[in-house]
Design an enzyme around this catalytic site. Structure first.
Site, PDB file in Angstrom:
ATOM      1  N   GLU A  29      -6.938  30.260 -21.247  1.00  0.00           N
ATOM      2  CA  GLU A  29      -6.006  30.852 -22.206  1.00  0.00           C
ATOM      3  C   GLU A  29      -4.676  31.135 -21.540  1.00  0.00           C
ATOM      4  OE1 GLU A  29      -5.346  34.829 -25.004  1.00  0.00           O
ATOM      5  OE2 GLU A  29      -7.268  34.496 -24.003  1.00  0.00           O
TER       6      GLU A  29
ATOM      7  N   LYS B 263     -27.141  41.638 -23.645  1.00  0.00           N
ATOM      8  CA  LYS B 263     -26.371  40.543 -24.244  1.00  0.00           C
ATOM      9  C   LYS B 263     -26.242  40.662 -25.756  1.00  0.00           C
ATOM     10  CE  LYS B 263     -27.946  37.658 -20.442  1.00  0.00           C
ATOM     11  NZ  LYS B 263     -28.743  36.523 -19.980  1.00  0.00           N
TER      12      LYS B 263
ATOM     13  N   ASP C 201     -22.926  36.822 -15.088  1.00  0.00           N
ATOM     14  CA  ASP C 201     -23.499  36.219 -16.288  1.00  0.00           C
ATOM     15  C   ASP C 201     -22.495  36.353 -17.424  1.00  0.00           C
ATOM     16  OD1 ASP C 201     -24.939  35.439 -18.507  1.00  0.00           O
ATOM     17  OD2 ASP C 201     -26.783  36.467 -17.915  1.00  0.00           O
TER      18      ASP C 201
ATOM     19  N   HIS D  40       3.188  33.765 -26.581  1.00  0.00           N
ATOM     20  CA  HIS D  40       2.129  32.779 -26.742  1.00  0.00           C
ATOM     21  C   HIS D  40       2.691  31.423 -27.146  1.00  0.00           C
ATOM     22  CE1 HIS D  40      -0.795  36.008 -26.375  1.00  0.00           C
ATOM     23  NE2 HIS D  40      -1.733  35.091 -26.326  1.00  0.00           N
TER      24      HIS D  40
END
Length: 574
Positions: free
Chosen positions: A249, A381, A457, A555
């Site tokens: 990004e 998660k 992770d 951006h």
């Protein structure tokens, strides 16, 4: 507790902060773009630059028009026939027509061609989407494309055929061949032949496939490249850190870097680890709710805790049981164990300890039916209020005071604007949305980038990104106090992906590679504080960009590519 590792470094000139706006180096794609023949333009045939040619024809057009109008006015005044023209007037008429044609072509051709190109594009899309029998509305299946590869050795060719025939399972190639890279190469070739699709752009060479065998990834066929940028220095608890961030990004590293600079020139940030404990919560079932409640009372009794801790701690020399919490749903019991895990993230460690306790409990509760080692009360998660309230992994709070002068000069906004935006966006807006631990601007952005760079992770970004960002004007409104509270940062510096070469290098850059020699768990706690510090910098910069109205502009400048890559990658059929 505050975390320290190395002696403080001398102050650094803030002007040495990384400038993330430098253009990227030229690549092979750029060479392809340069070598591709561009569509010819009309201006290519002009002897002068386009702006000079336009100026000449503009001047010519208006000059001869003025001249002809002046001459025709005189003819009307003196009753001279208009059709009687001199050589000079005839030349002026020719020049007027020529300049008019040029200007019409210059301003009109592109406008007309845009409609023609748009119509051609629409016709092409319709031809592609409509099937020959005009009955199907779906896209046709594209033709199989496979890159032309170098021929395999005869022995490998036979193995590929055996894999395709099912004689050799793909997952067993490493054990059969004893060469992990060769196994990946053969599996890769078999995959391309089986699917009819090319994965030529997926790199194979340059990776240590032995390092992932049996622990990180099964049946590899290559690896994905993610660029790593550096934000910092992050001045945290008196020490400087260059924070690696793996991301695709645009603006993310640059924005975090700007936040680091604002914090640096204001004296840095401080952090505290409030809690450190990984959790696992099995679900067990009894014949009645009364019997399940007896287990709850047994597990939560202080008299039984030491016995449970001894049984639990047998699983590892680093595992230390901290607490047990049990809740019921009818005759089902959900038991949440929390334990310290040293410098490991600790999921396997706590699971082993829980297994030991469950086996021990069957002596006193033989009628207990273990349904699953995880009953989602952990919770791993997944967004969950239990992690937001009780914490999981490392619970960290990080804070900084940013001077008003820095807010104005570095962040291009004001203290009052930041405080108001934080209240209406991060607090009120998130409450209206019914957010669960999402009272922040973009904590997940920084957490994910640091996780990928350091071998964590990535799926645990879900709970690790739970964060509440607070901003308050202090010192009579001149300065701003900003903090992030993150109750469930799940990180480790040993095990899993942390041992891979690239991720290990990033951990080494931060000074937290491997297990701490000073005290078990110190490196992983320090890594958690670095994550929180980077989130603090990212929150400060993004909120400032929004308050100053710079978000879209930045951006559009840094997160959009103007390169034409439609023909950068070519494949040929075999």
């Amino acid at each position: 507790m505050q975390v320290y590792n190395a002696p403080p470094k001398p102050p650094v000139n803030p002007n040495r902060f990384l400038d993330n706006r430098s253009p990227p180096p030229p690549s092979d794609d750029d060479d392809i773009d340069r070598n591709r023949s561009p569509r010819p333009k009309a201006s290519d045939a002009l002897p002068l630059p386009l702006y000079l040619t336009n100026a000449v024809f503009f001047t010519l057009f208006f000059s001869v028009a003025y001249y002809l109008l002046h001459r025709w006015r005189d003819k009307i005044r003196y009753n001279t026939p208009l059709h009687v023209v001199t050589i000079t007037e005839l030349g002026a008429i020719v020049a007027l027509i020529a300049s008019f044609i040029y200007l019409l072509g210059f301003f009109g051709i592109d406008f007309v061609q845009s409609f023609i190109s748009r119509a051609d594009s629409n016709d092409s899309d319709r031809d592609y989407l409509v099937n020959e029998d005009h009955r199907l509305a779906t896209c046709p299946t594209p033709s199989p494309i496979v890159a032309k590869l170098d021929p395999l050795p005869e022995e490998d060719e036979e193995i590929v055929k055996s894999v395709l025939d099912g004689a050799i399972p793909s997952y067993s190639l490493e054990s059969r061949l004893g060469d992990c890279k060769r196994a990946a190469s053969i599996r890769r070739e078999a995959l391309q032949r089986l699917t009819g699709r090319s994965i030529e752009g997926l790199p194979l060479d340059g990776f240590d496939y032995d390092s992932i065998l049996g622990q990180c990834c099964e049946m590899p066929v290559g690896y994905v490249q993610i660029p790593v940028g550096i934000a910092g220095p992050l001045l945290l608890d008196g020490y400087e850190y260059s924070v690696p961030m793996a991301t695709t990004e645009g603006c993310l590293v640059a924005s975090t870097n700007r936040g680091c600079k604002a914090m640096y020139v204001s004296g840095g940030a401080t952090s505290t680890v409030l809690k450190d404990g990984m959790t696992r919560a099995p679900v067990v079932r009894f014949a009645s709710a009364r019997r399940a409640s007896e287990l709850k009372f047994f597990l939560e009794s202080p008299e039984n805790f030491e016995t449970l801790a001894v049984v639990f701690n047998r699983s590892s020399r680093f595992a230390r049981l901290q607490s047990v919490m049990c809740t019921l749903a009818g005759k089902n019991a959900y038991v949440r164990f929390s334990c310290s895990t040293g410098d490991a993230m600790g999921m396997n460690m706590v699971s082993k300890g829980v297994q030991n306790v469950l086996e021990f409990l069957t002596e006193d509760f033989p009628d207990m039916d273990v349904i699953g080692i995880s009953g989602n009360f952990c919770s791993d998660k997944k967004p969950a209020a239990v992690n937001w309230i009780e914490g999981r992994g490392k619970s960290v709070v990080c804070e900084a005071v940013i001077r008003g002068e820095t807010v104005n000069k570095v962040l291009k906004t004001s203290v009052a604007s930041l405080v108001e935006l934080n209240m209406l966006k991060n607090l009120t807006g998130s409450a209206i949305a019914g957010s669960l631990g999402g009272f922040n601007a973009h904590a997940s952005n920084i957490v994910s980038a640091v996780f990928l760079a350091t071998g964590q992770d990535p799926a645990q970004n879900v709970e690790s990104s739970q964060c509440i960002t607070m901003m308050e004007a202090i010192n009579d409104g001149k300065d701003i106090h900003i903090s992030v509270t993150m109750p469930s940062i799940e990180v480790g510096t040993v095990g899993g992906g942390t041992q891979l070469a690239s991720q290990s290098a990033c951990l080494n850059l931060l000074g937290v590679k491997g297990a701490s020699k000073e005290a078990p768990g110190m490196n992983s706690r320090r890594l958690a504080t670095i994550v929180a510090g980077a989130v603090l910098a990212g929150e400060l910069s993004l909120m400032s960009a929004i308050a100053a109205g710079q978000l879209v502009k930045s951006h559009m400048k840094y997160n959009r590519s103007s390169r034409d890559i439609t023909g950068a990658t070519t494949t040929t059929t075999t």
